[in-house]
Design an enzyme around this catalytic site. Sequence first.
Site, PDB file in Angstrom:
ATOM      1  NE  ARG A 161      -3.912  -2.020   2.345  1.00 37.59           N
ATOM      2  CZ  ARG A 161      -4.157  -3.284   2.611  1.00 37.59           C
ATOM      3  NH1 ARG A 161      -3.037  -2.983   3.447  1.00 37.59           N
ATOM      4  NH2 ARG A 161      -5.030  -4.080   3.023  1.00 37.59           N
ATOM      5  CE  LYS A 221       1.442  12.867 -15.488  1.00 38.72           C
ATOM      6  NZ  LYS A 221       1.245  13.581 -16.714  1.00 38.72           N
ATOM      7  CD  GLU A 277       9.692  17.444 -20.901  1.00 43.58           C
ATOM      8  OE1 GLU A 277       9.038  17.955 -20.182  1.00 43.58           O
ATOM      9  OE2 GLU A 277       9.368  17.140 -21.731  1.00 43.58           O
ATOM     10  CE  LYS A 328       7.408  17.313 -14.280  1.00 40.37           C
ATOM     11  NZ  LYS A 328       8.158  16.379 -15.241  1.00 40.37           N
ATOM     12  CD  GLU A 350      -1.894  15.723 -15.224  1.00 43.45           C
ATOM     13  OE1 GLU A 350      -1.706  14.654 -15.662  1.00 43.45           O
ATOM     14  OE2 GLU A 350      -0.888  15.982 -16.542  1.00 43.45           O
ATOM     15  NE  ARG A 375       2.245  16.787 -12.568  1.00 50.83           N
ATOM     16  CZ  ARG A 375       2.299  16.328 -11.589  1.00 50.83           C
ATOM     17  NH1 ARG A 375       1.480  16.457 -10.304  1.00 50.83           N
ATOM     18  NH2 ARG A 375       3.273  15.128 -11.902  1.00 50.83           N
ATOM     19  CG  ASN A 384       0.776  17.058 -20.486  1.00 48.92           C
ATOM     20  OD1 ASN A 384       1.038  16.265 -20.043  1.00 48.92           O
ATOM     21  ND2 ASN A 384      -0.569  16.863 -19.600  1.00 48.92           N
ATOM     22  CG  HIS A 426       3.527  15.917 -23.247  1.00 44.46           C
ATOM     23  ND1 HIS A 426       4.663  17.103 -23.609  1.00 44.46           N
ATOM     24  CD2 HIS A 426       4.264  15.008 -23.043  1.00 44.46           C
ATOM     25  CE1 HIS A 426       5.450  16.936 -22.699  1.00 44.46           C
ATOM     26  NE2 HIS A 426       5.593  15.363 -22.650  1.00 44.46           N
ATOM     27  CG  HIS A 467       1.390  10.843 -24.776  1.00 47.67           C
ATOM     28  ND1 HIS A 467       0.688  11.410 -23.595  1.00 47.67           N
ATOM     29  CD2 HIS A 467       2.785  10.939 -24.613  1.00 47.67           C
ATOM     30  CE1 HIS A 467       1.857  11.111 -23.091  1.00 47.67           C
ATOM     31  NE2 HIS A 467       3.087  11.041 -23.743  1.00 47.67           N
ATOM     32  CG  HIS A 481       8.548  10.853 -24.040  1.00 49.24           C
ATOM     33  ND1 HIS A 481       6.867  11.051 -24.150  1.00 49.24           N
ATOM     34  CD2 HIS A 481       8.976  11.824 -23.454  1.00 49.24           C
ATOM     35  CE1 HIS A 481       6.672  11.710 -24.140  1.00 49.24           C
ATOM     36  NE2 HIS A 481       7.637  12.592 -22.647  1.00 49.24           N
TER      37      HIS A 481
END
Length: 983
Positions: free
Chosen positions: A136, A158, A207, A249, A259, A263, A267, A270, A274, A291
């Site tokens: 957990r 993330k 990035e 960031k 997010e 946030r 992206n 992206h 993506h 990426h």
Amino acid sequence: GVTSLPGMAAASSDAAWNKDEVPVGDTSVVCFQYKLEGDLCKELVKRVPAFVYCLVADENVFALFGEKFVEKFNETGKTLHVKIVSSGETTKDRKVKEEIEDFMLSKKMNRDSCCIALGGGVCGDLTGYVASTFMRGVPFVQIPTTLLAMVDASVGGKTAVNTPMGKNLIGAFHQPTVVFMDMGFLDGFSRRDPVRAEREFRAGIAEIIKTGAIWDLSLFEVCEQKVELIQSREHSILNEIVRRSVAIKAEVVTLDPKEGGLRAILNWGHTIGHAVEGLCGMADYSDGLLHGECVAIGMVLESNLARALGLMHPSAVGRVIRCIQAYKLPTKIPEQLHIDKIMAKMMGDKKNTGGKLKCVLLDRIGHCYEPKASMVDAEIVRMVCSPNITPIPSGPLSGVVRVPGSKSVSNRVLPLAALGNGECRIKGLLTSDDTQRCQEALTQLHPNGEVAFEWEDNGAVLRVSGSGGKLRVPKQELYLGNSGTSARFLTGISTVAVGDGSIVVTGNKRMKERPIKDMVEALVAHGCDIKYLEGEGCPPIQIAAKGLPAGTIKMSGKISSQYISGVLLAAPMAQGEVTLQLLEDKAISEPYIDMTIGMMKDFGVNVTKPQPNAYAIPCGGYKNPPVFEVEADASAATYPLAIAAITGGKITCQAVGKGSVQGDAQFCHLLAKMGCTIEQDDSQTTVQGPAAGSLQGLGDIDMESMTDAFMTAAVLAAVATGTTRIHGVANQRVKECNRIQVMVEELTKCGVTTSELEDGIQIEGAGGVDKLKGAVIHCYDDHRIAMSFGVLGCLLPGLIITEKECVEKTYPEYWDHLRMHLNAKLASANSHPEEVRAEGAPTHCILIGMRGAGKTTMGRELARRMKREFVDLDEMFVAEKGMQIIDFVNANGWPAFRELEAALLSRTLKDKTVGIVLACGGGIVETDACRQALQKAGKQGHVVLHMQRDINEIEAYLTSDPSRPKLPEAPSVAWKRRGALSL
């Protein structure tokens, strides 16, 4: 705006990033002061105390650093278990996560444990997700070993794994307790695999560029102005840009840890990136894309999207593209990826809903339009991403437009300012592929490199620090793409360099076919040392850096006036006074030579003409004016003015008037001869066209003074009444393509009767478009071909213009201006460039069968082997409707879906111009309309294959996948019923 949010300024300040530690929220910290060779491991167990630790590292990373890490960790006296996983994106998988968890359980690890990720973003995402669910949740530590992981995956918490449905769809937010940044890891990869390491490094730079672009202009400018230093991997500059990026960031993540809105700006790039990344493994594309490389493509296209929406100035878009290209990152979607599949992938992304796409939009560099992702119509995104475009005739078009700065003036002012003494601020500079190539080459030649060129006023002004005529010999060749103007100008300018070595001027494949022989022979005869490196008479050429002698240069000017301008621009830095003597009585395209001489005078050099075909140039160099304003491009203005003429509308072009130094400013008088009404003053030109189909042919017309506009005149002549013979444009055979030949070929496709003349083209006007037809127009990467047929497409239906992005060379916002300022209707074209080039299309291969029979899997493999496009009808439905089938069925029912499915099938079989492999939905045989369409396809010679699989296997498979829409009956029942249906 984003900058109004509390705390933003802190992220961009020196105090925020110039630290050994950067906090991320209340639970995480990024440390820069510890090294693997030093106290990193000791600090790790101090900051994150645990009974036992599990190191997860991919095989490549462990081979480089694993032994040293284990050695250093053992010095702490703590227990360490090591789990090595395969490298690559496929490792980010639920099965691998399970393997790691089983490994940890087998080692009797419990809640008093800590996970350590040593590797790139894949390793960090995977290990973080393991840590978030093991017992957990246990703490974990990130030790990123790639630049991309340092500035992206390691900060923010993330974590996720991929699924066949998409990237990062299953995961959790789980902050690392501490992240250790050690630039030394980057050196290790460079030694082992320098080619791969270089790609990984550039992906990380993408990035950082992204972070500066969305939040901090000064960080973007560091990336923009210190390319050479960053690419050298000097640790101090890397620490600076990584810290700044991490601090930004961290600030965003602290303000929005889950997010919720802000946030999402991380992206940027992206949404499209993506989709490209998710499809690269499915296309026949060697080695795929990383990426960061996909995000680079996304940043370019999402900048273009912001420009298309009227949010971002073209100069700012140009700066983003130039910065990305400076690091040799990709900027275009690979040709192998089809727009339908890209759209389907984007619509299936977890961030997108309904018929809209969520995209982060910039309104300037360093600032987002909204402090969140914006909802954008999918069709405009499709238009931006599509390689082709179709104008849709919609009656008279009217409006007011200001075209970009003159290409001819821009390509001259850049070398003048770079070679001059003092500073010059250039306003209105064209930001295009041509000027970018020119500026990049001048940056390489300038002793001060990037710092000699600095953008001000949000990209509206370029400040140039002149070199005083001093040039350095660059380490790399001057690559000028297909910019013939830059190649000729830089050839002349390179001859004045003095130093060790030589300068190489080169370009793309077409550039290596473009003539430069007359210029080279004249300079060699004058004493310069120039050699051809490949074919004689064309680039690439090598120029020895020994200076330009004084005296008389004798040269032919019959091929291109750019030869003459290239020598004129270089002559003031020669070793004494130069006289340029032409071998002909008169040069071709004299207005362009006059432009060069006039601009040289603006920079302090007075050229005289002792004879009509001779030029005397004094020695002494240039003196930069404090400010130089570039007037609008008269060649670019011919296109909107021609749209008024062809559609019967009224259009005004600002900043192009009778006071222009450009010959093409006189194009409006040619339009008057064709039946238009014109108004022109010193600052603008207005054209009112006659009723559509009423233009008159020009008879014999000499266009030597406006050669670049002959293609615009040609498409108007095609729909005029009467014959037009355009003369004086023979030099257009040696431009980006053989423009005369291409115009004949492409107009003939449209049904126009046309032929080549010795120095031009003859066109028999059709008196409107009733006798003409639509066609697929191949632009041969020539901006003027694309824009000219864009004019024709405003009246002639059915034109598909390929390579639409080639307008970036001189008029990047051309399609945007047509749509936003002239109210033209445009649509993305369905055809892919590879499809529309094929002649004699083969038959389609149509796959039908029960859902789950393997149509998609086998269809992709069949298409790959046959080198055909694969089309999934269900994916097309999702792309066009902007929602998943299950959502559509839940909202509208199965009958509505079946009706639209039938229409989509018929349209697909009709529109596809080459043979495809088409996978249909499982229930395609349920309706009469679809069965009839399939029967018709069979009779036409297309192949319809019924794929079968054991129904029990199908039933087990379908019931295990909740993402598929629930059938109104069991698969076995549907199978029995459909078996009675016959094609």
